[in-house]
Design a protein around this motif. Sequence first.
Motif, short mmCIF file in Angstrom:
data_model
loop_
_atom_site.label_atom_id
_atom_site.label_comp_id
_atom_site.label_asym_id
_atom_site.label_seq_id
_atom_site.Cartn_x
_atom_site.Cartn_y
_atom_site.Cartn_z
N THR A 56 0.83 -1.20 0.00
CA THR A 56 0.00 0.00 0.00
C THR A 56 0.86 1.25 0.00
OG1 THR A 56 -1.74 -1.16 1.20
CG2 THR A 56 -1.80 1.25 1.22
N VAL A 57 1.90 1.26 0.82
CA VAL A 57 2.81 2.40 0.87
C VAL A 57 3.49 2.59 -0.48
CG1 VAL A 57 4.91 3.30 1.93
CG2 VAL A 57 3.20 2.14 3.34
N ALA A 58 3.95 1.49 -1.07
CA ALA A 58 4.63 1.57 -2.36
C ALA A 58 3.69 2.08 -3.45
CB ALA A 58 5.19 0.20 -2.74
N LEU A 59 2.45 1.61 -3.43
CA LEU A 59 1.47 2.06 -4.43
C LEU A 59 1.21 3.55 -4.31
CD1 LEU A 59 -1.14 -0.85 -4.34
CD2 LEU A 59 0.24 -0.16 -6.31
N CYS A 60 0.98 4.01 -3.10
CA CYS A 60 0.71 5.44 -2.89
C CYS A 60 1.91 6.29 -3.30
CB CYS A 60 0.35 5.69 -1.43
SG CYS A 60 -1.22 4.97 -0.91
N ALA A 61 3.10 5.80 -2.97
CA ALA A 61 4.31 6.54 -3.32
C ALA A 61 4.49 6.62 -4.83
CB ALA A 61 5.53 5.87 -2.68
N PHE A 62 4.20 5.54 -5.53
CA PHE A 62 4.34 5.56 -6.99
C PHE A 62 3.30 6.47 -7.63
CE2 PHE A 62 7.08 1.73 -6.92
CZ PHE A 62 8.01 2.14 -7.85
N VAL A 63 2.09 6.47 -7.12
CA VAL A 63 1.06 7.37 -7.66
C VAL A 63 1.51 8.82 -7.51
CG1 VAL A 63 -1.28 8.23 -7.35
CG2 VAL A 63 -0.85 5.77 -7.33
N ALA A 64 2.02 9.16 -6.33
CA ALA A 64 2.51 10.52 -6.10
C ALA A 64 3.70 10.84 -7.01
CB ALA A 64 2.90 10.69 -4.63
N ALA A 65 4.60 9.88 -7.15
CA ALA A 65 5.79 10.10 -7.98
C ALA A 65 5.43 10.33 -9.43
CB ALA A 65 6.74 8.91 -7.85
N ILE A 66 4.43 9.61 -9.92
CA ILE A 66 4.01 9.78 -11.31
C ILE A 66 3.54 11.22 -11.55
CG2 ILE A 66 2.24 9.13 -13.00
CD1 ILE A 66 2.40 6.28 -11.79
N GLY A 67 2.72 11.72 -10.63
CA GLY A 67 2.25 13.10 -10.78
C GLY A 67 3.37 14.12 -10.69
N VAL A 68 4.27 13.91 -9.73
CA VAL A 68 5.38 14.85 -9.54
C VAL A 68 6.33 14.81 -10.73
CG1 VAL A 68 7.42 15.31 -8.13
CG2 VAL A 68 5.25 14.77 -7.03
N ALA A 69 6.53 13.65 -11.33
CA ALA A 69 7.45 13.53 -12.47
C ALA A 69 6.82 14.04 -13.76
CB ALA A 69 7.87 12.07 -12.64
N LEU A 70 5.52 13.85 -13.91
CA LEU A 70 4.86 14.20 -15.17
C LEU A 70 4.73 15.71 -15.35
CD1 LEU A 70 3.49 13.15 -17.72
CD2 LEU A 70 1.33 13.07 -16.45
N ALA A 71 4.41 16.43 -14.29
CA ALA A 71 4.15 17.87 -14.40
C ALA A 71 5.35 18.63 -14.97
CB ALA A 71 3.74 18.43 -13.04
N PRO A 72 6.55 18.52 -14.40
CA PRO A 72 7.68 19.25 -14.98
C PRO A 72 8.10 18.72 -16.35
CG PRO A 72 8.43 17.83 -13.20
CD PRO A 72 6.93 17.82 -13.16
#
Length: 295
Positions: free
Chosen positions: A3-19
């Motif tokens: 669950t922690v890994a899933l949430c972290a990856f979801v957040a990382a995708i958004g943070v990486a995609l925007a810039p």
Amino acid sequence: MSTVALCAFVAAIGVALAPALQLPAATTVFGLACFGLLHNVTELRYVLGRFGGVLTGPLLTLLLTLCTGIVLCRTVPASELSRAAEICLAYGLLGLACRYGLRGPPVPLGGACAVLSLAAACSLANPAYHFVVLTHLHNLVPLLFLWEWSRQLARGRRLFRALQLFWVVVLPLLLLLGALDGLLAERSAETDRLSAAHSPPAWTDSPVALRFLTVFAFLQTMHYVVWVWFPPRCAPAATASFERRVPVLRGVRVWLLGLAGTVALAALFASDHATGKQLYAAVATYHAYLESRCC
């Protein structure tokens, strides 16, 4: 943990995609300067720890020898000869990996050698395309390691793997097909310059080039997220195995090594970007090709 890994990856995708969408050139350049060498160190720690039983003895010696040959090709001024030599060494390394990994019946090994021979011929005939493909393929490698790691998950394995496929395959395809063109930054002299190294030569002067650069910026950032964040927190056994193998780099020392290299590389980038990029490409050879052996 899943669950922690899933949430972290979801957040990382958004943070990486925007810039990547709005600042693809800056994301590519500053990402490399800030995390390039650091992720080399943390990735090698994971690979050598997790696959220490494979990367040993004569095989490791041969792999390091071939990698060193590629390093030499990357440190001399680029030419048709140096590019051809690097391509031959790279396919030799892959052939060596097949030789050790496909022991047993000769048919699989023969088939792999035939495919590699055909691919090598195509690469030698089209070296510019070879290096563009290699640049993007490297950013896809984390999928294989994450897929292998997820076998230990008792729950949430399918969801975890689906999320990895989403950011490695689905999002890049959407970008390349133009589904997110409305969110892309405008072309500039800097994006055009960088696109030349990240787009197929036939498309460097087309709008598709910006899409390729954006895909690279996004996947590069996710590549760094995986290797700098994921193994230290989710694969402690690999870290422990590496530290038993290389005790001088226990604990914080490996981070200090990575950070020291990052500071030095960033300073070189600031003073001479071309030299910094060439030096990084040479140093990064070892982690890039050793990971290919484990795949």
